[in-house]
Enzyme design. Structure first.
Site, PDB file in Angstrom:
ATOM      1  N   GLN A 160     -11.928  20.834   6.742  1.00  0.00           N
ATOM      2  CA  GLN A 160     -12.264  21.179   8.123  1.00  0.00           C
ATOM      3  C   GLN A 160     -11.407  20.369   9.090  1.00  0.00           C
ATOM      4  O   GLN A 160     -11.438  19.132   9.078  1.00  0.00           O
ATOM      5  CB  GLN A 160     -13.753  20.940   8.400  1.00  0.00           C
ATOM      6  CG  GLN A 160     -14.174  21.601   9.712  1.00  0.00           C
ATOM      7  CD  GLN A 160     -15.602  21.337  10.110  1.00  0.00           C
ATOM      8  OE1 GLN A 160     -16.056  20.202  10.080  1.00  0.00           O
ATOM      9  NE2 GLN A 160     -16.315  22.377  10.519  1.00  0.00           N
ATOM     10  N   TYR A 192     -17.598  20.638  19.942  1.00  0.00           N
ATOM     11  CA  TYR A 192     -16.367  19.841  19.900  1.00  0.00           C
ATOM     12  C   TYR A 192     -15.237  20.556  20.666  1.00  0.00           C
ATOM     13  O   TYR A 192     -15.477  21.575  21.318  1.00  0.00           O
ATOM     14  CB  TYR A 192     -16.007  19.508  18.448  1.00  0.00           C
ATOM     15  CG  TYR A 192     -17.064  18.604  17.838  1.00  0.00           C
ATOM     16  CD1 TYR A 192     -17.274  17.321  18.352  1.00  0.00           C
ATOM     17  CD2 TYR A 192     -17.888  19.046  16.812  1.00  0.00           C
ATOM     18  CE1 TYR A 192     -18.274  16.497  17.844  1.00  0.00           C
ATOM     19  CE2 TYR A 192     -18.893  18.227  16.296  1.00  0.00           C
ATOM     20  CZ  TYR A 192     -19.075  16.949  16.814  1.00  0.00           C
ATOM     21  OH  TYR A 192     -20.064  16.137  16.329  1.00  0.00           O
ATOM     22  N   ARG A 211     -15.007  28.225  12.170  1.00  0.00           N
ATOM     23  CA  ARG A 211     -16.458  28.100  12.318  1.00  0.00           C
ATOM     24  C   ARG A 211     -16.882  28.238  13.784  1.00  0.00           C
ATOM     25  O   ARG A 211     -16.262  27.640  14.671  1.00  0.00           O
ATOM     26  CB  ARG A 211     -16.896  26.719  11.814  1.00  0.00           C
ATOM     27  CG  ARG A 211     -18.388  26.576  11.747  1.00  0.00           C
ATOM     28  CD  ARG A 211     -18.825  25.304  11.049  1.00  0.00           C
ATOM     29  NE  ARG A 211     -20.052  25.569  10.317  1.00  0.00           N
ATOM     30  CZ  ARG A 211     -20.972  24.670  10.016  1.00  0.00           C
ATOM     31  NH1 ARG A 211     -20.773  23.413  10.350  1.00  0.00           N
ATOM     32  NH2 ARG A 211     -22.060  24.995   9.374  1.00  0.00           N
ATOM     33  N   GLY A 243     -25.899  22.819   3.783  1.00  0.00           N
ATOM     34  CA  GLY A 243     -25.527  21.475   4.195  1.00  0.00           C
ATOM     35  C   GLY A 243     -26.366  20.439   3.479  1.00  0.00           C
ATOM     36  O   GLY A 243     -26.058  20.016   2.354  1.00  0.00           O
TER      37      GLY A 243
HETATM   38  C1  LIG Z   1     -24.903  14.552   7.847  1.00  0.00           C
HETATM   39  C2  LIG Z   1     -24.359  15.796   8.506  1.00  0.00           C
HETATM   40  C3  LIG Z   1     -23.050  15.837   8.925  1.00  0.00           C
HETATM   41  C4  LIG Z   1     -22.511  17.001   9.483  1.00  0.00           C
HETATM   42  N1  LIG Z   1     -21.189  17.048   9.825  1.00  0.00           N
HETATM   43  C5  LIG Z   1     -20.624  18.218  10.185  1.00  0.00           C
HETATM   44  C6  LIG Z   1     -19.214  18.332  10.309  1.00  0.00           C
HETATM   45  O1  LIG Z   1     -18.429  17.391  10.087  1.00  0.00           O
HETATM   46  N2  LIG Z   1     -18.709  19.536  10.691  1.00  0.00           N
HETATM   47  C7  LIG Z   1     -19.528  20.614  10.953  1.00  0.00           C
HETATM   48  O2  LIG Z   1     -19.029  21.692  11.302  1.00  0.00           O
HETATM   49  N3  LIG Z   1     -20.870  20.537  10.806  1.00  0.00           N
HETATM   50  C8  LIG Z   1     -21.420  19.384  10.405  1.00  0.00           C
HETATM   51  N4  LIG Z   1     -22.772  19.321  10.173  1.00  0.00           N
HETATM   52  C9  LIG Z   1     -23.584  20.538  10.286  1.00  0.00           C
HETATM   53  C10 LIG Z   1     -23.725  21.215   8.905  1.00  0.00           C
HETATM   54  O3  LIG Z   1     -22.492  21.760   8.480  1.00  0.00           O
HETATM   55  C11 LIG Z   1     -24.761  22.353   8.964  1.00  0.00           C
HETATM   56  O4  LIG Z   1     -24.393  23.252   9.957  1.00  0.00           O
HETATM   57  C12 LIG Z   1     -26.173  21.836   9.242  1.00  0.00           C
HETATM   58  O5  LIG Z   1     -26.501  20.735   8.398  1.00  0.00           O
HETATM   59  C13 LIG Z   1     -27.219  22.942   9.016  1.00  0.00           C
HETATM   60  O6  LIG Z   1     -27.166  23.407   7.683  1.00  0.00           O
HETATM   61  P1  LIG Z   1     -28.303  22.969   6.620  1.00  0.00           P
HETATM   62  O7  LIG Z   1     -29.637  23.396   7.234  1.00  0.00           O
HETATM   63  O8  LIG Z   1     -27.984  23.739   5.371  1.00  0.00           O
HETATM   64  O9  LIG Z   1     -28.209  21.493   6.463  1.00  0.00           O
HETATM   65  C14 LIG Z   1     -23.344  18.149   9.659  1.00  0.00           C
HETATM   66  C15 LIG Z   1     -24.677  18.082   9.258  1.00  0.00           C
HETATM   67  C16 LIG Z   1     -25.192  16.940   8.672  1.00  0.00           C
HETATM   68  C17 LIG Z   1     -26.623  16.926   8.198  1.00  0.00           C
END
Ligand SMILES: Cc1cc2nc3c(=O)[nH]c(=O)nc-3n(C[C@H](O)[C@H](O)[C@H](O)COP(=O)(O)O)c2cc1C
Length: 368
Positions: free
Chosen positions: A101, A181, A228, A321
């Site tokens: 990413q 962002y 994304r 995630g």
């Molecule tokens: C610890 C953490 C770090 C994350 N870092 C990013 C990131 O670097 N880039 C991004 O697009 N989304 C990031 N997200 C968002 C996740 O990609 C995802 O959209 C979010 O956790 C919801 O999905 P889930 O319910 O399956 O966890 C992050 C989420 C978490 C929990």
């Protein structure tokens, strides 16, 4: 043979992916070295998760200017490329696939990261958010409004990041145009008050994204570029949506059909927006009919809802995630209908192996 939709293979462009259980990009802040280069623990972490149909790495800054959090890895220096090489080799050795990413945080940063200089953003509007600096959380500031020269340089930085990603052996890149962002900051009126060709009309606000895609296309195949979007993000990361927000994303998604991209990765709303009249609460339902290519859906899915969304024809794959943080062998757990381990929020961003590489696989649990 499992009949679960999530576990069926997926042909994505020229890639044959073993399942539709993708790993969502997640910042884990383990690149705690002066180079912000990935090293052995990153290799271990991603290799443990290589049974995913596609790993999308944590956001990785495309330049020094693009950073906004401590210990996040970059993809602009040779040391970082060398570090990532070991990660991609390890994932490929397990038969996995991995995209990186490409990230620029824009105004979600702090002068402490830039020798006292202001972070860059479309307009000088403080997101009134927080930045995690070496000295802990600090209030964000009003950023510097990017000049046309700054914008040109940023597009080149994305291109350079993609070129480095190819050298590091990634199967592709995901442009981070989501979650408030830099690129997302261009899309929304609350963060973009420009009056030049990058502000005002919907076409102008979306322009930089297509310029980034066009630049990256010069250094890698179009069908290895994904991106994304989080159209209904509201009240988080300094993003305030308005009545032009969804039409802007409609325009972007329609225009993406002019490209032959690897995929479009969408997030369902992070918060309940059903009461916000100008926002879309059902992202996959709105955009599946609009987008002609491979669609990944994310946010808050589990095994049951993940299988359902694919069966309903609303997405081709699901990005998980948090479940991937604590279940390195998530596809295998789905295959066995096994229960999932809980994640520990306290170690999401802490240095070292704890809460990173010490979650056991199902097999390891059974042996213990
Ligand atoms: C610890 C953490 C770090 C994350 N870092 C990013 C990131 O670097 N880039 C991004 O697009 N989304 C990031 N997200 C968002 C996740 O990609 C995802 O959209 C979010 O956790 C919801 O999905 P889930 O319910 O399956 O966890 C992050 C989420 C978490 C929990």
């Amino acid at each position: 043979m499992s009949k679960q939709a999530l576990l069926s293979p997926l042909v994505m462009g020229d890639l044959n992916l073993k399942n539709r259980v993708f790993m969502a990009p997640m910042t884990r802040s383990r690149a705690d070295n002066p180079e912000n280069a990935p090293y052995a623990i990153h290799v271990n972490y991603y290799q443990q998760r290589a049974s995913s149909g596609l790993i999308i790495t944590e956001g990785s800054q495309i330049s020094k200017k693009a950073v906004g959090y401590i210990n996040t890895p970059g993809i602009y220096s040779q040391a970082q490329v060398e570090g990532w090489k070991k990660v991609t080799e390890a994932v490929h050795a397990e038969g996995g696939h991995i995209f990186i990413q490409l990230w620029h945080v824009g105004r979600i940063s702090h002068p402490d990261f830039h020798n006292g200089e202001l972070p860059h953003a479309p307009s000088a509007v403080n997101p009134n958010s927080k930045s995690y600096t070496p000295e802990g959380f600090k209030e964000t500031v009003a950023p510097k409004e990017m000049t046309l020269e700054d914008i040109k340089q940023t597009i080149l930085d994305f291109k350079n990041g993609a070129k480095n990603a190819m050298e590091a052996g990634f199967d592709g890149v995901e442009i981070h145009s989501s979650n408030g962002y830099l690129l997302h900051q261009f899309f929304n009126n609350s963060s973009n008050q420009r009056t030049d060709q990058y502000g005002g009309s919907i076409e102008n606000k979306a322009r930089i994204l297509f310029e980034v895609i066009d630049a990256i296309k010069e250094v890698m195949p179009e069908n290895r570029i994904g991106l994304r979007l989080n159209p209904s993000l509201h009240g988080a990361f300094g993003m305030e949506a308005d009545e032009e927000t969804i039409p802007t994303f409609d325009y972007i998604v329609n225009k993406l059909n002019e490209y032959d991209l690897a995929y479009l990765h969408l997030s369902e709303p992070f918060t309940d927006v059903s009461e916000v009249e100008f926002l879309e609460p059902n992202i996959a339902k709105r955009y599946r009919p609009m987008y002609k290519g491979t669609l990944i859906i994310n946010s808050n899915f589990d095994q049951q809802s993940g299988n359902q969304v694919i069966e309903d024809g609303l997405a081709d794959a699901v990005a998980f995630g948090k479940p991937f943080i604590s279940n390195p062998d998530l596809p295998e757990r789905f295959a066995q209908n096994a229960s999932l381990a809980d994640w520990d929020q306290d170690t999401f961003y802490t240095p070292g192996e704890k809460g990173y590489t010490d979650y056991p696989s199902l097999e390891e649990v059974k042996v213990d």
